[in-house]
Design a protein around this motif. Structure first.
Motif, PDB file in Angstrom:
ATOM      1  N   ALA A 192      -2.697  27.083  -2.264  1.00  0.00           N
ATOM      2  CA  ALA A 192      -2.211  25.712  -2.406  1.00  0.00           C
ATOM      3  C   ALA A 192      -1.133  25.647  -3.475  1.00  0.00           C
ATOM      4  O   ALA A 192      -1.197  26.361  -4.486  1.00  0.00           O
ATOM      5  N   CYS A 226       1.101  21.491  -0.613  1.00  0.00           N
ATOM      6  CA  CYS A 226       1.343  22.385   0.524  1.00  0.00           C
ATOM      7  C   CYS A 226       0.317  23.500   0.553  1.00  0.00           C
ATOM      8  O   CYS A 226      -0.235  23.891  -0.476  1.00  0.00           O
ATOM      9  N   LEU A 227       0.092  23.994   1.741  1.00  0.00           N
ATOM     10  CA  LEU A 227      -0.783  25.146   1.921  1.00  0.00           C
ATOM     11  C   LEU A 227       0.021  26.252   2.607  1.00  0.00           C
ATOM     12  O   LEU A 227       0.832  25.991   3.485  1.00  0.00           O
ATOM     13  N   SER A 259      -4.481  26.298   7.976  1.00  0.00           N
ATOM     14  CA  SER A 259      -3.897  25.460   6.935  1.00  0.00           C
ATOM     15  C   SER A 259      -3.634  24.059   7.471  1.00  0.00           C
ATOM     16  O   SER A 259      -3.827  23.064   6.769  1.00  0.00           O
ATOM     17  N   THR A 282      -6.930  22.216   7.597  1.00  0.00           N
ATOM     18  CA  THR A 282      -7.366  21.864   6.241  1.00  0.00           C
ATOM     19  C   THR A 282      -6.552  20.700   5.712  1.00  0.00           C
ATOM     20  O   THR A 282      -7.071  19.769   5.091  1.00  0.00           O
ATOM     21  N   LEU A 283      -5.256  20.752   5.966  1.00  0.00           N
ATOM     22  CA  LEU A 283      -4.359  19.713   5.464  1.00  0.00           C
ATOM     23  C   LEU A 283      -4.632  18.366   6.117  1.00  0.00           C
ATOM     24  O   LEU A 283      -4.492  17.317   5.477  1.00  0.00           O
ATOM     25  N   ILE A 341      -7.285  16.680   4.168  1.00  0.00           N
ATOM     26  CA  ILE A 341      -7.245  16.808   2.720  1.00  0.00           C
ATOM     27  C   ILE A 341      -7.373  15.420   2.072  1.00  0.00           C
ATOM     28  O   ILE A 341      -6.867  14.417   2.563  1.00  0.00           O
ATOM     29  N   PRO A 382       0.981  14.396   7.254  1.00  0.00           N
ATOM     30  CA  PRO A 382       1.420  15.760   6.963  1.00  0.00           C
ATOM     31  C   PRO A 382       2.657  16.134   7.777  1.00  0.00           C
ATOM     32  O   PRO A 382       2.802  15.749   8.935  1.00  0.00           O
ATOM     33  N   ALA A 416       3.132  22.156   6.860  1.00  0.00           N
ATOM     34  CA  ALA A 416       1.994  22.545   6.032  1.00  0.00           C
ATOM     35  C   ALA A 416       1.969  21.794   4.712  1.00  0.00           C
ATOM     36  O   ALA A 416       1.400  22.281   3.738  1.00  0.00           O
ATOM     37  N   CYS A 417       2.600  20.616   4.662  1.00  0.00           N
ATOM     38  CA  CYS A 417       2.647  19.851   3.420  1.00  0.00           C
ATOM     39  C   CYS A 417       2.285  18.398   3.667  1.00  0.00           C
ATOM     40  O   CYS A 417       2.483  17.876   4.764  1.00  0.00           O
ATOM     41  N   VAL A 418       1.759  17.783   2.642  1.00  0.00           N
ATOM     42  CA  VAL A 418       1.481  16.343   2.695  1.00  0.00           C
ATOM     43  C   VAL A 418       2.010  15.737   1.395  1.00  0.00           C
ATOM     44  O   VAL A 418       1.946  16.362   0.339  1.00  0.00           O
ATOM     45  N   SER A 474     -11.031  19.391   1.144  1.00  0.00           N
ATOM     46  CA  SER A 474     -10.990  19.270   2.601  1.00  0.00           C
ATOM     47  C   SER A 474     -12.179  20.033   3.149  1.00  0.00           C
ATOM     48  O   SER A 474     -12.201  21.260   3.110  1.00  0.00           O
TER      49      SER A 474
END
Lengths: 167, 403
Positions: free
Chosen positions: A72, A92-93, A100, A103-104, A107, A129, A132-134, A153
């Motif tokens: 992360a 981000c993951l 990922s 999971t995101l 999250i 998201p 791979a980012c929020v 998460s």
């Protein structure tokens, strides 16, 4: 006739027992006489506070606990958080994988001041998201000191620390 | 001999007091960096991280390159506002004006408690993002509507009845979603009419807000003299302005007592909302103890609120963090502004400081006030006395002290 040591021992034990009894009675009386007026009762108990670690790790990249294949990262596009200034967080993951993304999608972020056991006085906006980012917008840290951003998460979690200077 | 020894042991175990009053002055009066920074931030006129970002009028109007007409309008508005501030004829019973509660001799506060609320000082009112102890106003204009219309205060009925803005030919600026674009106080001042509010009320609010906005700086206090010298590095040559007790209190204020976490900046307030476990008074209605949580709902009903401000999106409506939280009051002119806390529960500064020493549990929500180990006092009675001495240095010299 009792030996002096024995007398002191008995005396000490009696004193301790008396002190404990007095403390219990005082606490009960204070609860009764305080007569708290609950209106909107969230949690009257003092929440558990934490002691600031001696060397606060301000790393911006960490492995996810419970999902060790994922790393992360957090970034602050408007700069490091400053006292009473709005800021955003990009979480981000990596690697960019089905795991990922899953999971995101679930999250959840919680921001607290562990030494005081309270959170922010704002509600950030969580955007959908992207890859791979929020992004979380509108955070605001209203006190100086140690803040912690906890991301969870399902079974995975990771925390990042922020140390807000007084000015 | 055995009995004497036993007596000594018992005294040693139970007879020694927890704290002994110091009889000596501290040899080391050096301030550390954090305390120097605190003092620098506390100087009158120092920049303040919690200040509102929307431009205030009339100073903002006066500082910009605007037409002479606009500047004259701003000056005229302040004069009108000062007159309105003292005018009792506007109240429903012709017996109440703003000045009757916001007494100049009491730093524009009052010894009264109105509907379970203390009367806050107006010094620096224009800098806050939110006003009132519960944050139920987001500007001077929106704040003044409350006292103007409250039945226990001026009791004016400002509600419109028959005519609509369209019928009067007056326009109200609205955005595409039909929300009023009252982003700044200047916006509020320039509008002749706000839907639902009679025009003469709006004009009163605009004028009073313009006047109150000029009440920026209280008179300098002994702490300001000390802080200036600390900033310039001339403390060793400065004639004593802080007693040794006050100096110890300053140190405790910024360290063990942790007061400076919330009480910092030129007004010794961060302008934020905290639940510190203040007890309720017998007169305080239960719903008012909810603090910020209730204030946010009241703000939502205020016709002068800024609906389109970015901040509005992130307010903690319905969240437990706002329950029981009240705005950090200014400590400026403290000796002139009793009673203390949002509901005026403490009549003296000593009682207010004692509150923080004991840190009682909150009656609603959760108190974030720090506690001593094992729930003991956070600081000693001697430190409490020292903090009291320090707090007295925040009031300007002269005038009437009511401690």
């Amino acid at each position: 006739m009792m030996h002096l040591k024995t007398r002191l021992c008995v005396l000490g034990m009696t004193a301790v027992a008396t002190a404990v009894t007095v403390e219990v009675v005082v606490n009960v009386l204070s609860l009764i006489t305080a007569a708290p007026r609950s209106v909107v009762l969230a949690d009257k108990r003092q929440k558990a506070t934490e002691t600031r670690p001696p060397n606060l790790d301000l790393a911006r990249e960490r492995p996810m606990e419970g999902a060790e294949s994922l790393t992360a990262t957090v970034a602050f596009p408007r700069g490091e958080p400053r006292l009473q200034r709005p800021f955003d967080v990009i979480f981000c993951l990596k690697p960019d994988s089905p795991e990922s993304l899953k999971t995101l999608a679930n999250i959840d972020m919680k921001v607290t001041m562990p030494e005081h056991a309270h959170g922010m006085m704002v509600v950030p906006e969580r955007q959908k998201p992207r890859g791979a980012c929020v992004v979380y917008k509108g955070l605001r840290l209203h006190m100086a000191g140690w803040w912690r951003l906890d991301f969870r998460s399902e079974g995975a979690k990771v925390s990042f620390h922020v140390d807000v200077p007084a000015s | 001999m055995r009995k004497r020894l036993l007596g000594i042991l018992l005294f040693a175990a139970f007879g020694v007091p927890q704290s002994l009053p110091t009889q000596s002055f501290p040899e080391d009066t050096a301030l550390d960096r954090a305390q120097i920074e605190f003092l620098a931030s506390a100087l009158l006129g120092a920049p303040f991280s919690g200040a509102r970002k929307a431009p205030e009028f009339p100073s903002e109007l006066a500082s910009e390159t605007v037409t002479a007409h606009a500047t004259a309008h701003a000056t005229d508005l302040v004069a009108k506002g000062q007159k309105a501030f003292h005018d009792r004829s506007l109240s429903v019973q012709n017996n109440t004006s703003c000045a009757d509660c916001h007494l100049a001799r009491a730093a524009f506060s009052s010894p009264r408690v109105v509907d379970g609320r203390g009367v806050p000082s107006l010094y620096g009112a224009g800098v806050w993002r939110f006003l009132n102890a519960d944050g139920s106003a987001d500007s001077l204009v929106s704040q003044a509507l409350g006292p103007l219309t409250h039945p226990l205060e001026m009791g004016v009925d400002c509600n419109e009845t028959d005519t609509s803005p369209e019928q009067r030919g007056e326009g109200v600026s609205k955005n595409e979603r039909g929300q009023t674009n009252l982003v700044t106080d200047r916006d509020r001042a320039s509008h002749g009419h706000v839907a639902g509010i009679q025009t003469h009320c709006t004009e009163f609010l605009q004028a009073v807000a313009a006047y109150v906005n000029t009440l920026t700086l209280p008179p300098p206090a002994p702490l300001d003299v000390f802080a200036q010298a600390a900033r310039r590095g001339t403390l060793p040559t400065l004639e004593p302005v802080l007693s040794h007790s006050a100096l110890r209190g300053l140190k405790a204020f910024t360290t063990t007592a942790q007061c400076a976490r919330c009480h910092f900046g030129p007004y010794l307030s961060n302008g934020e909302f905290h639940n510190v476990g203040v007890p309720a008074t017998p007169e305080e209605r239960p719903e008012k103890a909810a603090g910020r949580a209730q204030g946010l709902e009241r703000l939502a009903q205020n016709p002068f609120r800024c609906e389109t401000c970015e901040e509005w999106k992130h307010l903690p409506r319905g969240r437990t963090v706002a329950v029981g939280a009240f705005k950090t009051p200014t400590l400026r002119e403290l000796s002139r502004t009793p009673p203390y806390m949002h509901n005026g529960i403490y009549q003296s500064i000593e009682a207010a400081v004692e509150h923080y020493a004991m840190a009682p549990e909150a009656i609603v929500g959760t108190s974030e006030a720090p506690r001593g180990p094992r729930g003991e006092r956070l600081f000693s009675t001697q430190t409490q006395h020292d903090i009291h001495s320090f707090l007295l240095t925040l009031s300007s010299v002269g005038g009437t002290d009511r401690r």
